[in-house]
Write an enzyme that holds these catalytic residues in place. Sequence first.
Site, PDB file in Angstrom:
ATOM      1  N   HIS A 197      -1.733  -5.157  -1.297  1.00  0.00           N
ATOM      2  CA  HIS A 197      -1.407  -6.553  -0.982  1.00  0.00           C
ATOM      3  C   HIS A 197      -2.618  -7.309  -0.421  1.00  0.00           C
ATOM      4  O   HIS A 197      -3.614  -6.705  -0.001  1.00  0.00           O
ATOM      5  CB  HIS A 197      -0.269  -6.598   0.044  1.00  0.00           C
ATOM      6  CG  HIS A 197      -0.626  -5.896   1.330  1.00  0.00           C
ATOM      7  ND1 HIS A 197      -1.416  -6.454   2.314  1.00  0.00           N
ATOM      8  CD2 HIS A 197      -0.314  -4.653   1.772  1.00  0.00           C
ATOM      9  CE1 HIS A 197      -1.574  -5.608   3.304  1.00  0.00           C
ATOM     10  NE2 HIS A 197      -0.926  -4.498   3.007  1.00  0.00           N
ATOM     11  N   GLU A 229       4.952   0.637   3.085  1.00  0.00           N
ATOM     12  CA  GLU A 229       3.867   1.323   3.772  1.00  0.00           C
ATOM     13  C   GLU A 229       4.372   2.564   4.509  1.00  0.00           C
ATOM     14  O   GLU A 229       5.555   2.671   4.850  1.00  0.00           O
ATOM     15  CB  GLU A 229       3.177   0.367   4.760  1.00  0.00           C
ATOM     16  CG  GLU A 229       2.005   0.948   5.534  1.00  0.00           C
ATOM     17  CD  GLU A 229       0.854   1.426   4.642  1.00  0.00           C
ATOM     18  OE1 GLU A 229       1.051   2.434   3.920  1.00  0.00           O
ATOM     19  OE2 GLU A 229      -0.232   0.808   4.697  1.00  0.00           O
TER      20      GLU A 229
END
Length: 218
Positions: A8, A82
């Site tokens: 990202h 994550e």
Amino acid sequence: MRLLLIRHGQTPANVHGVLDAEVPGPGLTELGQRQADALPAALADRGIERLFTSTMVRTQVTAAPLAAALGLEPVVLPGLREIEAGDTQGKSDKVSVQMYISTVHGWSAGDRSTRMPRAESGDEFFARYDDAIRRIEASGVEVAAAVSHGAAIRTWSSAAAHNTPDEFGTKRNLENTGIVELEGSFADGWRLVDWEGEPVGGEELIDRTAQDPTGERF
């Protein structure tokens, strides 16, 4: 299948070196948005047929410009999130960062039974990330892209690729919007094709002052 794992764009936590793996998490910085805006031009010729994101806001915002350019509706897969930070969530001190990194490093070294303090173990991380990639593979496309996260991409891809040692990702940077490219399948095995550790838009989109603990070498 060809699989592009895209980190990202930059978040405020990346700038300040804060461990942040809570869902849904923050959006992007101004630089992070510019990094996301550079994705369509950089990936225009990759033949991407499906686009996936995690449940975290930063991956969905990062994917939006690429999705619009390709005319795709991103599919959200929780397993792409994550690596959980547990007791280190929201912290930036050296001890907490080292605790997070050393736990992930242990998984890469082969001890997946160890657990992030009050969070997931290596076995649990790999199980849910494998599940997400299996869902991507089941889409049946030849080329897929998934916007995910620094520690997660580095850890999973190094272990999955048969042509790299499991700890390969601990020795490589993965800047915001850096890309790890693999090809293969669970049946035939995965092979690392390319590790593009820098932002897709080039040097002007790199923040050398960011303290980002999950993008630098572990």
